[in-house]
Design a protein around this motif. Structure first.
Motif, PDB file in Angstrom:
ATOM      1  N   ASP A 121       0.809  -1.219   0.000  1.00 12.26           N
ATOM      2  CA  ASP A 121       0.000   0.000   0.000  1.00 12.26           C
ATOM      3  C   ASP A 121       0.840   1.265   0.000  1.00 12.26           C
ATOM      4  OD1 ASP A 121      -2.220  -1.623   0.034  1.00 12.26           O
ATOM      5  OD2 ASP A 121      -2.408  -1.587   2.217  1.00 12.26           O
ATOM      6  N   GLU A 122       2.044   1.194   0.579  1.00 12.57           N
ATOM      7  CA  GLU A 122       2.906   2.365   0.674  1.00 12.57           C
ATOM      8  C   GLU A 122       4.013   2.379  -0.382  1.00 12.57           C
ATOM      9  OE1 GLU A 122       4.295   2.329   4.687  1.00 12.57           O
ATOM     10  OE2 GLU A 122       2.263   2.464   5.539  1.00 12.57           O
ATOM     11  N   SER A 123       3.958   1.425  -1.314  1.00 12.36           N
ATOM     12  CA  SER A 123       4.995   1.355  -2.341  1.00 12.36           C
ATOM     13  C   SER A 123       4.948   2.596  -3.232  1.00 12.36           C
ATOM     14  CB  SER A 123       4.791   0.107  -3.211  1.00 12.36           C
ATOM     15  OG  SER A 123       5.597   0.172  -4.368  1.00 12.36           O
ATOM     16  N   PRO A 124       6.095   3.185  -3.548  1.00 13.55           N
ATOM     17  CA  PRO A 124       6.107   4.322  -4.485  1.00 13.55           C
ATOM     18  C   PRO A 124       5.611   3.939  -5.866  1.00 13.55           C
ATOM     19  CG  PRO A 124       8.342   3.538  -4.025  1.00 13.55           C
ATOM     20  CD  PRO A 124       7.450   2.849  -3.057  1.00 13.55           C
ATOM     21  N   VAL A 125       5.719   2.655  -6.220  1.00 11.54           N
ATOM     22  CA  VAL A 125       5.217   2.193  -7.516  1.00 11.54           C
ATOM     23  C   VAL A 125       3.706   2.400  -7.600  1.00 11.54           C
ATOM     24  CG1 VAL A 125       4.869   0.138  -8.964  1.00 11.54           C
ATOM     25  CG2 VAL A 125       7.069   0.535  -7.850  1.00 11.54           C
ATOM     26  N   LYS A 126       3.014   2.217  -6.492  1.00  7.69           N
ATOM     27  CA  LYS A 126       1.566   2.387  -6.488  1.00  7.69           C
ATOM     28  C   LYS A 126       1.187   3.817  -6.837  1.00  7.69           C
ATOM     29  CE  LYS A 126      -2.526   1.382  -3.688  1.00  7.69           C
ATOM     30  NZ  LYS A 126      -3.012   0.796  -2.431  1.00  7.69           N
ATOM     31  N   ARG A 127       1.940   4.769  -6.303  1.00  8.63           N
ATOM     32  CA  ARG A 127       1.642   6.172  -6.604  1.00  8.63           C
ATOM     33  C   ARG A 127       1.937   6.485  -8.061  1.00  8.63           C
ATOM     34  NH1 ARG A 127       4.035   6.564  -1.488  1.00  8.63           N
ATOM     35  NH2 ARG A 127       6.049   7.162  -2.365  1.00  8.63           N
ATOM     36  N   LEU A 128       3.039   5.947  -8.579  1.00  6.14           N
ATOM     37  CA  LEU A 128       3.391   6.185  -9.976  1.00  6.14           C
ATOM     38  C   LEU A 128       2.388   5.520 -10.908  1.00  6.14           C
ATOM     39  CD1 LEU A 128       7.261   5.661  -9.811  1.00  6.14           C
ATOM     40  CD2 LEU A 128       6.059   7.823 -10.155  1.00  6.14           C
ATOM     41  N   ALA A 129       1.971   4.296 -10.559  1.00  2.85           N
ATOM     42  CA  ALA A 129       1.021   3.564 -11.400  1.00  2.85           C
ATOM     43  C   ALA A 129      -0.338   4.222 -11.406  1.00  2.85           C
ATOM     44  CB  ALA A 129       0.902   2.120 -10.915  1.00  2.85           C
ATOM     45  N   GLY A 130      -0.649   4.959 -10.351  1.00  6.13           N
ATOM     46  CA  GLY A 130      -1.948   5.623 -10.269  1.00  6.13           C
ATOM     47  C   GLY A 130      -2.180   6.619 -11.374  1.00  6.13           C
ATOM     48  N   GLY A 131      -1.104   7.143 -11.958  1.00  2.00           N
ATOM     49  CA  GLY A 131      -1.260   8.100 -13.049  1.00  2.00           C
ATOM     50  C   GLY A 131      -1.299   7.460 -14.417  1.00  2.00           C
ATOM     51  N   ALA A 132      -1.246   6.121 -14.462  1.00  2.00           N
ATOM     52  CA  ALA A 132      -1.188   5.429 -15.751  1.00  2.00           C
ATOM     53  C   ALA A 132      -2.560   5.239 -16.389  1.00  2.00           C
ATOM     54  CB  ALA A 132      -0.523   4.061 -15.579  1.00  2.00           C
ATOM     55  N   GLY A 133      -3.618   5.466 -15.635  1.00  2.00           N
ATOM     56  CA  GLY A 133      -4.963   5.269 -16.177  1.00  2.00           C
ATOM     57  C   GLY A 133      -5.921   4.832 -15.102  1.00  2.00           C
ATOM     58  N   GLU A 134      -7.207   4.819 -15.445  1.00  4.15           N
ATOM     59  CA  GLU A 134      -8.238   4.469 -14.483  1.00  4.15           C
ATOM     60  C   GLU A 134      -8.193   2.990 -14.157  1.00  4.15           C
ATOM     61  OE1 GLU A 134     -13.114   4.736 -14.066  1.00  4.15           O
ATOM     62  OE2 GLU A 134     -12.070   5.619 -15.774  1.00  4.15           O
ATOM     63  N   VAL A 135      -8.333   2.660 -12.868  1.00  4.65           N
ATOM     64  CA  VAL A 135      -8.380   1.279 -12.417  1.00  4.65           C
ATOM     65  C   VAL A 135      -9.768   1.016 -11.865  1.00  4.65           C
ATOM     66  CG1 VAL A 135      -7.420  -0.424 -10.836  1.00  4.65           C
ATOM     67  CG2 VAL A 135      -5.917   1.282 -11.874  1.00  4.65           C
ATOM     68  N   ALA A 136     -10.447   0.031 -12.422  1.00  2.00           N
ATOM     69  CA  ALA A 136     -11.803  -0.267 -11.991  1.00  2.00           C
ATOM     70  C   ALA A 136     -11.788  -0.928 -10.623  1.00  2.00           C
ATOM     71  CB  ALA A 136     -12.481  -1.181 -13.005  1.00  2.00           C
ATOM     72  N   SER A 137     -12.924  -0.854  -9.945  1.00  2.00           N
ATOM     73  CA  SER A 137     -13.016  -1.425  -8.600  1.00  2.00           C
ATOM     74  C   SER A 137     -13.032  -2.939  -8.609  1.00  2.00           C
ATOM     75  CB  SER A 137     -14.273  -0.903  -7.895  1.00  2.00           C
ATOM     76  OG  SER A 137     -15.437  -1.238  -8.649  1.00  2.00           O
ATOM     77  N   SER A 138     -13.439  -3.544  -9.731  1.00  2.00           N
ATOM     78  CA  SER A 138     -13.502  -4.996  -9.831  1.00  2.00           C
ATOM     79  C   SER A 138     -13.511  -5.380 -11.306  1.00  2.00           C
ATOM     80  CB  SER A 138     -14.777  -5.526  -9.160  1.00  2.00           C
ATOM     81  OG  SER A 138     -15.905  -5.258  -9.974  1.00  2.00           O
ATOM     82  N   PRO A 139     -13.264  -6.682 -11.632  1.00  2.00           N
ATOM     83  CA  PRO A 139     -13.278  -7.084 -13.037  1.00  2.00           C
ATOM     84  C   PRO A 139     -14.648  -6.970 -13.686  1.00  2.00           C
ATOM     85  CG  PRO A 139     -13.025  -8.988 -11.594  1.00  2.00           C
ATOM     86  CD  PRO A 139     -12.853  -7.769 -10.748  1.00  2.00           C
ATOM     87  N   THR A 140     -15.703  -6.880 -12.883  1.00  2.48           N
ATOM     88  CA  THR A 140     -17.050  -6.737 -13.451  1.00  2.48           C
ATOM     89  C   THR A 140     -17.517  -5.289 -13.481  1.00  2.48           C
ATOM     90  OG1 THR A 140     -18.078  -7.108 -11.295  1.00  2.48           O
ATOM     91  CG2 THR A 140     -17.717  -9.043 -12.677  1.00  2.48           C
ATOM     92  N   ALA A 141     -16.661  -4.344 -13.069  1.00  2.00           N
ATOM     93  CA  ALA A 141     -17.086  -2.937 -12.990  1.00  2.00           C
ATOM     94  C   ALA A 141     -17.512  -2.393 -14.340  1.00  2.00           C
ATOM     95  CB  ALA A 141     -15.963  -2.082 -12.402  1.00  2.00           C
ATOM     96  N   SER A 142     -16.880  -2.872 -15.422  1.00  2.00           N
ATOM     97  CA  SER A 142     -17.231  -2.349 -16.742  1.00  2.00           C
ATOM     98  C   SER A 142     -18.606  -2.834 -17.195  1.00  2.00           C
ATOM     99  CB  SER A 142     -16.178  -2.732 -17.784  1.00  2.00           C
ATOM    100  OG  SER A 142     -16.045  -4.134 -17.883  1.00  2.00           O
ATOM    101  N   ALA A 143     -19.216  -3.747 -16.428  1.00  2.00           N
ATOM    102  CA  ALA A 143     -20.573  -4.192 -16.738  1.00  2.00           C
ATOM    103  C   ALA A 143     -21.618  -3.463 -15.895  1.00  2.00           C
ATOM    104  CB  ALA A 143     -20.697  -5.699 -16.515  1.00  2.00           C
ATOM    105  N   ALA A 144     -21.162  -2.583 -15.011  1.00  2.00           N
ATOM    106  CA  ALA A 144     -22.104  -1.866 -14.150  1.00  2.00           C
ATOM    107  C   ALA A 144     -22.937  -0.892 -14.979  1.00  2.00           C
ATOM    108  CB  ALA A 144     -21.346  -1.121 -13.054  1.00  2.00           C
ATOM    109  N   LEU A 145     -24.223  -0.838 -14.681  1.00  2.00           N
ATOM    110  CA  LEU A 145     -25.125   0.052 -15.412  1.00  2.00           C
ATOM    111  C   LEU A 145     -25.297   1.361 -14.661  1.00  2.00           C
ATOM    112  CD1 LEU A 145     -27.944  -2.472 -16.394  1.00  2.00           C
ATOM    113  CD2 LEU A 145     -25.881  -1.870 -17.684  1.00  2.00           C
TER     114      LEU A 145
END
Length: 381
Positions: free
Chosen positions: A140-164
Motif C-alpha cells: 500500500d505504501e509502495s512508491p510504484v503504487k503512486r506512480l502507477a496511479g497516473g497510468a490510467g483508471e483502475v476499476a473497482s472490480s473485473p465486473t465494474a465495466s458491466a455496471a449500469l
C-alpha cells in the motif's frame, strides 16, 4: 530454473498489478504473462472451490499461455480473503505449487508465485516469507503504487465495466413510447419514414457509434427492436466489432439464414448451431460464425467496441425489461471480444436471469463460462 523476485521487489510488483489488470483483483487467480521483460497480458480466473478443480484450472491456464504468441514467463498471483494468521501459512499454497510445476513443465519461466491475503502477502518461491506473511503496508505504501496511479483508471472490480448507470426516467419514458409505436404495422411504417436512412441497420449502427452524438429516442428504440431479432442482433454485433463491410455481409446473410430457419421450422440460433456442427454452412455464413465464436485472428476495433459498450450500458439501464436481453447479449459478446470475461459473464448472467430459456444467452453463457478466449487474443497486431 526459477527466478525469484525478492520481497523488496515483489511488493512493488504487487502494487503495480491493478494497473496492469485494469481493476483491483479480489477472490481471484491472476496470471501475469511476460514476453522477455515486458508484460504481455493478464489472465484472471475465479479461485477453485474444490481441491479437485485445481488440476483442470492449471491445465487450462497453461494451455492458454501456450497459445499466447511470444510468452515465455509468468507470475501467478492469488488474491483471497483468507488469512495467513489462520494457522496454515500461505492460503492457496497447493494451487500455486501445482500451477508453478505445470508451467515449468511446459517450458515457462515462473518468475514468482505470490499470494495477497486479507492479512498479509508472500511468495511461494521465497523461503524467507514469514508464516504470518509480509505486511500489506509494504504494498500500500509502495512508491510504484503512486506512480502507477497516473497510468490510467483502475476499476473497482473485473465486473465494474458491466455496471449500469442509474436509469433516467424521462429518457426511459421516451424510449418506451417510441417502442410502443413500433408494435403497430402502420405506425412502424411511419416511424421508418421518420428514421430515413437510419432505418437501415448498418447505417443505424454507424450513426450510434459516432462519438459524442446525442441519439434521438426513436433511433435507440429502433436499435432495441432490431436487437430482439436474433439474426439482425448478431449482424449488428459483428458490425460493431469489425466494421460496416462485415455488417453489410452479415445482414445479407441474416436474411438468407432467417429464410432457411423458417423453411426448416427452426429457431435461427438453433439453425446456426446445427449447421456449424454438420459443416453445412455457406462460405460467408461460416466466416461470420467463426468470427462470432472467436475463431479468427482478425482483431475487433477496440475503439468502436468501447463506444458501443458505453452506449449499451446506458441503453440497457433505460430499456424496458422486455427489450434488455438483446443488448445484454451484444454487450456480453463485445466484452468477451476485448478479453473481459468477468464483465461478459456479468452481462450474460443478467440476461439469463431475465429469461433462463433464451437461446443466445444460453450459448454465450456456455462460451464465456468455458473460459474460451478468441483467437485474436493470442495474435500480434
Amino acid at each position: 530454473m526459477t527466478t525469484i523476485i525478492r520481497a523488496e521487489a515483489a511488493h512493488d510488483f504487487l502494487a503495480l498489478v491493478p494497473s496492469l489488470a485494469g481493476f483491483h483483483p479480489t477472490s481471484s487467480l491472476l496470471c501475469v504473462a511476460f514476453s522477455g521483460n515486458r508484460t504481455a497480458g493478464v489472465l484472471r480466473y475465479d479461485l477453485p472451490r474444490r481441491a479437485r478443480d485445481r488440476a483442470p484450472l492449471a491445465a487450462m491456464i497453461v494451455g492458454t499461455l501456450c497459445r499466447m504468441r511470444g510468452v515465455d514467463a509468468v507470475v501467478p498471483i492469488v488474491y483471497t480473503e483468507a488469512r495467513f494468521g489462520a494457522g496454515r501459512g500461505m492460503p492457496q499454497r497447493a494451487l500455486l505449487r501445482m500451477l508453478t510445476a505445470r508451467s515449468e513443465e511446459a517450458g515457462f519461466l515462473v518468475r514468482d508465485a505470490l499470494c495477497r491475503a486479507a492479512d498479509g502477502w508472500g511468495s511461494l518461491l521465497d523461503p524467507t516469507t514469514p508464516a504470518t506473511g509480509h505486511p500489506l503496508a509494504l504494498i500500500d505504501e509502495s512508491p510504484v503504487k503512486r506512480l502507477a496511479g497516473g497510468a490510467g483508471e483502475v476499476a473497482s472490480s473485473p465486473t465494474a465495466s458491466a455496471a449500469l448507470p442509474p436509469a433516467e426516467p424521462e429518457v426511459a419514458a421516451r424510449i418506451a413510447e417510441a417502442l410502443a409505436g413500433l408494435t403497430d404495422e402502420e405506425e412502424r411504417e411511419h416511424a421508418l419514414r421518420r428514421l430515413g436512412e437510419h432505418g437501415d441497420p448498418v447505417a443505424l449502427v454507424e450513426s450510434l457509434l459516432v462519438r459524442g452524438r446525442v441519439q434521438p429516442p426513436l433511433r435507440l428504440a429502433w436499435f432495441l427492436h432490431l436487437a430482439s431479432i436474433p439474426a439482425v442482433r448478431d449482424a449488428m454485433m459483428l458490425q460493431i466489432g469489425f466494421g460496416a463491410s462485415i455488417g453489410e455481409a452479415a445482414h445479407d446473410d441474416a436474411i438468407a439464414t432467417a429464410e432457411r430457419a423458417a423453411a426448416n421450422e427452426e429457431t435461427i440460433d438453433g439453425l446456426v448451431v446445427r449447421e456449424l456442427a454438420t459443416g453445412t454452412t455457406g462460405e460467408v455464413s461460416e466466416m461470420l460464425s467463426r468470427l462470432m465464436i472467436g475463431q479468427s485472428q482478425a482483431h475487433p476495433d477496440a475503439g468502436r467496441v468501447e463506444r458501443a459498450l458505453a452506449l449499451l450500458r446506458t441503453l440497457i439501464a433505460n430499456a424496458p425489461p422486455t427489450h434488455r436481453i438483446g443488448p445484454l447479449c451484444i454487450a456480453a459478446w463485445l466484452s468477451w471480444a476485448l478479453g473481459r470475461g468477468s464483465a461478459a459473464g456479468a452481462f450474460i448472467d443478467t440476461a439469463v436471469d431475465l429469461d433462463p430459456d433464451h437461446s443466445m444467452a444460453g450459448l454465450l453463457s456456455a462460451l464465456i463460462g468455458s473460459g474460451t478466449l478468441p483467437e485474436w487474443a493470442f495474435s500480434g497486431r
